[in-house]
Scaffold this motif. Structure first.
Motif, PDB file in Angstrom:
ATOM      1  N   ARG A   1       0.788  -1.112  -0.015  1.00  8.85           N
ATOM      2  CA  ARG A   1      -0.241   0.017  -0.077  1.00  8.85           C
ATOM      3  C   ARG A   1       0.813   1.237   0.228  1.00  8.85           C
ATOM      4  O   ARG A   1       0.525   2.123  -0.755  1.00  8.85           O
ATOM      5  N   GLU A   2       1.902   1.239   0.865  1.00  7.55           N
ATOM      6  CA  GLU A   2       2.866   2.389   1.023  1.00  7.55           C
ATOM      7  C   GLU A   2       3.748   2.784  -0.529  1.00  7.55           C
ATOM      8  O   GLU A   2       3.775   3.546  -0.748  1.00  7.55           O
ATOM      9  N   LYS A   3       3.722   1.284  -1.160  1.00  9.32           N
ATOM     10  CA  LYS A   3       4.311   1.651  -2.475  1.00  9.32           C
ATOM     11  C   LYS A   3       3.715   2.197  -3.469  1.00  9.32           C
ATOM     12  O   LYS A   3       4.251   3.137  -4.316  1.00  9.32           O
ATOM     13  N   VAL A   4       2.288   1.985  -3.369  1.00  5.71           N
ATOM     14  CA  VAL A   4       1.285   2.342  -4.418  1.00  5.71           C
ATOM     15  C   VAL A   4       1.311   3.862  -3.870  1.00  5.71           C
ATOM     16  O   VAL A   4       1.152   5.021  -4.887  1.00  5.71           O
ATOM     17  N   MET A   5       1.170   4.419  -2.813  1.00  3.77           N
ATOM     18  CA  MET A   5       1.039   5.772  -2.235  1.00  3.77           C
ATOM     19  C   MET A   5       2.112   6.685  -2.600  1.00  3.77           C
ATOM     20  O   MET A   5       2.023   7.786  -2.838  1.00  3.77           O
ATOM     21  N   ASN A   6       3.232   6.195  -2.363  1.00  2.00           N
ATOM     22  CA  ASN A   6       4.507   7.070  -2.703  1.00  2.00           C
ATOM     23  C   ASN A   6       5.063   6.655  -4.173  1.00  2.00           C
ATOM     24  O   ASN A   6       5.966   7.645  -4.397  1.00  2.00           O
ATOM     25  N   GLY A   7       4.327   6.019  -5.225  1.00  4.95           N
ATOM     26  CA  GLY A   7       4.749   6.098  -6.466  1.00  4.95           C
ATOM     27  C   GLY A   7       5.441   5.035  -6.985  1.00  4.95           C
ATOM     28  O   GLY A   7       5.820   4.764  -8.046  1.00  4.95           O
ATOM     29  N   THR A   8       6.125   4.120  -5.934  1.00  2.00           N
ATOM     30  CA  THR A   8       6.989   2.950  -6.348  1.00  2.00           C
ATOM     31  C   THR A   8       6.121   2.012  -7.308  1.00  2.00           C
ATOM     32  O   THR A   8       6.688   1.924  -8.208  1.00  2.00           O
ATOM     33  N   PHE A   9       5.131   1.832  -6.967  1.00  2.00           N
ATOM     34  CA  PHE A   9       4.036   0.959  -7.941  1.00  2.00           C
ATOM     35  C   PHE A   9       3.324   2.327  -8.623  1.00  2.00           C
ATOM     36  O   PHE A   9       2.318   2.756  -7.812  1.00  2.00           O
ATOM     37  N   GLY A  10       3.453   2.469  -9.744  1.00  2.00           N
ATOM     38  CA  GLY A  10       2.599   3.646 -10.340  1.00  2.00           C
ATOM     39  C   GLY A  10       1.248   2.986 -10.661  1.00  2.00           C
ATOM     40  O   GLY A  10       1.101   1.837 -10.950  1.00  2.00           O
TER      41      GLY A  10
END
Length: 230
Positions: free
Chosen positions: A14-23
């Protein structure tokens, strides 16, 4: 060192989605690769990603992988309820009773409903859940022994099959229906009501990654009211 939990993986993705790591629209690595990265079982990753998909953050399609949604989508999340908790929430004492147990081949109607092949072994259980001194729910359960062979030797005299299944295997697909029925002679005895009394029933079928898991018919005592919140 303690093994990572699905909640920790869920929070990290979830954090990676929110910070753009997973676009937006990006495809995530395969479940087995994510499991290797976290040092956990694939089932742990599967549960984390399924919950994120249920919350509208990810989009999962069979044979095409998991992607971040292009736009957030609000979805209703479904959890398998525990009748024990329902009864205790009413302030009643919970009691469980196994009425019958039989290993057999799946009947034709079950094969059709669950998309089972011919001659599939199943475990058929009838269980009664009590609220205090009164019957509360009749559970008529069928478990696919090809998907869950451990059910052959499981002790269902003290723990109900629903609780056993929740602890044993997740679900990826569920089909639910609700309807009215009337008490036949058997339900009359089991639910302590008169023959012909109107009763509320629910039916639920679950699958895990295409494999049929279980079908259950739940019939509640007369006057039962169901309330849901999303």
């Amino acid at each position: 060192m303690a093994q990572i939990t699905y909640r920790q993986i869920k929070a990290d993705v979830r954090e990676k989605v929110m910070n753009g790591t997973f676009g937006l629209g990006q495809e995530l690595p395969k479940e087995q690769d994510i499991a290797l990265d976290y040092g956990c079982a694939r089932a742990t990753v599967n549960r984390a990603l399924r919950e994120l998909a249920a919350e509208g953050i990810l989009e999962r399609k069979r044979k095409s992988g998991t992607r971040v949604r292009q736009a957030p989508m609000r979805q209703a999340r479904f959890d398998i309820p525990l009748v024990r908790r329902e009864i205790e929430a009413l302030g009643e004492q919970y009691r469980y009773e196994l009425l019958s147990r039989a290993q057999t081949l799946a009947p034709g109607w079950l094969c059709s409903r669950m998309k089972l092949g011919a001659a599939v072994p199943v475990l058929h259980l009838r269980c009664l859940h009590h609220a205090g001194d009164a019957p509360y729910q009749l559970e008529d359960r069928w478990i696919n022994l090809v998907t869950l062979p451990d059910a052959r030797t499981a002790d269902f005299t003290t723990v109900g099959p629903n609780e056993w299944l929740i602890a044993r295997i997740p679900f990826s697909d569920v089909e639910i229906s609700f309807s009215a029925t009337s008490a036949d002679a058997q339900l009359s005895r089991e639910l302590s009501c008169a023959i012909g009394d109107p009763l509320f029933q629910g039916e639920r079928s679950t699958w895990f990654e295409g494999a049929p898991v279980t079908y259950v018919r739940m019939v509640f005592r007369r006057g039962h009211r169901m309330t849901t919140r999303y």
